[in-house]
Each structure stands twice: as C-alpha cells, then as structure tokens.
Design a protein around this motif. Structure first.
Motif, short mmCIF file in Angstrom:
data_model
loop_
_atom_site.label_atom_id
_atom_site.label_comp_id
_atom_site.label_asym_id
_atom_site.label_seq_id
_atom_site.Cartn_x
_atom_site.Cartn_y
_atom_site.Cartn_z
N LYS A 61 -8.35 8.99 7.28
CA LYS A 61 -8.44 7.88 8.17
C LYS A 61 -7.31 7.25 8.58
N LEU A 62 -6.25 7.19 7.50
CA LEU A 62 -4.89 6.52 7.68
C LEU A 62 -4.24 7.50 8.52
N LEU A 97 0.90 5.12 -2.57
CA LEU A 97 0.65 6.40 -1.92
C LEU A 97 1.88 6.87 -2.04
N LEU A 131 0.85 -1.12 -0.12
CA LEU A 131 -0.15 0.01 0.11
C LEU A 131 0.82 1.30 -0.08
N CYS A 132 2.11 0.96 0.62
CA CYS A 132 2.86 2.39 0.85
C CYS A 132 3.35 2.81 -0.55
N ILE A 175 -10.58 8.38 3.14
CA ILE A 175 -9.58 7.07 3.52
C ILE A 175 -8.35 7.67 3.98
N LEU A 176 -7.87 8.53 3.17
CA LEU A 176 -6.59 9.19 3.67
C LEU A 176 -6.53 9.92 5.07
#
Length: 142
Positions: free
Chosen positions: A139-140, A19, A15-16, A136-137
């Motif tokens: 939330k991260l 991003l 996932l990183c 979503i971001l």
C-alpha cells in the motif's frame, strides 16, 4: 518567547526509520544465504522476475522492481557476464534491450528454492503478521 514543539523531529516518531532499519536488517540476513548462489539481493530479485517471465525488456524489469534503468543496466551486464541472462538490443531501436534468461539462469532456480524458507526462519513474524505487513508495505509503495 514561545517554545517550539519538535516532537515531529524525534527519531522515535518517524515511520521512515523503522522501515529503513528493518530493510537493512533483512538485507544483512539475505547476504549469507544469497552468497551461496553467488547473487546479491538485487540480482536475486531480478532472477525472480526472470524465472517468472523468461524474457522482458529492461524497462519492464525496471518497473516491476522499482529500479531505475541506470541502476539496472550495469547489474544486468554483470549477470550476463555470469551467464545467467542474455541482453539483446532491438534491431530497429538500439535503446530497447530485451533480457532473456539462459539455461544456467533457469538452473539456478532449483538452488534458490530454499531461500524463502531460510529467510522465514530469520523472521520473528507469524504468518498472519507477515501477510498483514506485506499488504501494508505494498500500500505504501503503490
């Protein structure tokens, strides 16, 4: 001998990486737009906070932007040299610095109004996708 499963170490499974790559691409697109304002991206986000609040302590800016004060202090000094902000040390505690937007910094806000629209044209997201990604971001990082 048992073969190990290295799937978790494949770039496509991280996932990183998307991003990171998306962040770099967005910064690349911001650069020419912000160059017209004589701002870096980090200076731009500082200005957005200052346009909203007018005066804040360095620690408060740091918290809002997820930047440590070691990164923020030289940036604020540079912005003061440009005439956008003023830094004032607290008379009772020299460690506390208050940042105040200047008239020149306020005037820059009108010139920056086109930035979100110009960036929106660079994105291949629908408004719904952008809203979902935003949630979503946060939330991260929350």
């Amino acid at each position: 001998m048992e073969e190990k499963n290295y799937d978790s170490l494949r770039l496509k499974n991280q996932l990183c990486f998307p991003l990171y790559a998306a962040s770099r691409e967005i910064m690349r697109k911001y650069t020419p737009i912000l160059k017209k304002l004589n701002l870096t991206y980090t200076q731009y986000i500082v200005m957005m906070v200052m346009w909203e609040h007018k005066s804040l302590k360095v620690g408060e800016i740091s918290k809002q932007l997820y930047l440590d004060t070691g990164t923020l202090s030289p940036l604020l000094k540079s912005m003061e040299e440009k005439g956008l902000l003023q830094r004032v040390r607290d008379k009772n505690d020299e460690r506390v610095v208050t940042i105040t937007i200047t008239p020149a910094g306020e005037a820059l806000q009108d010139r920056a109004l086109s930035v979100p629209e110009e960036m929106g044209k660079c994105m291949s997201l629908t408004p719904e996708e952008a809203k979902s990604l935003y949630g979503i971001l946060y939330k991260l990082i929350g």
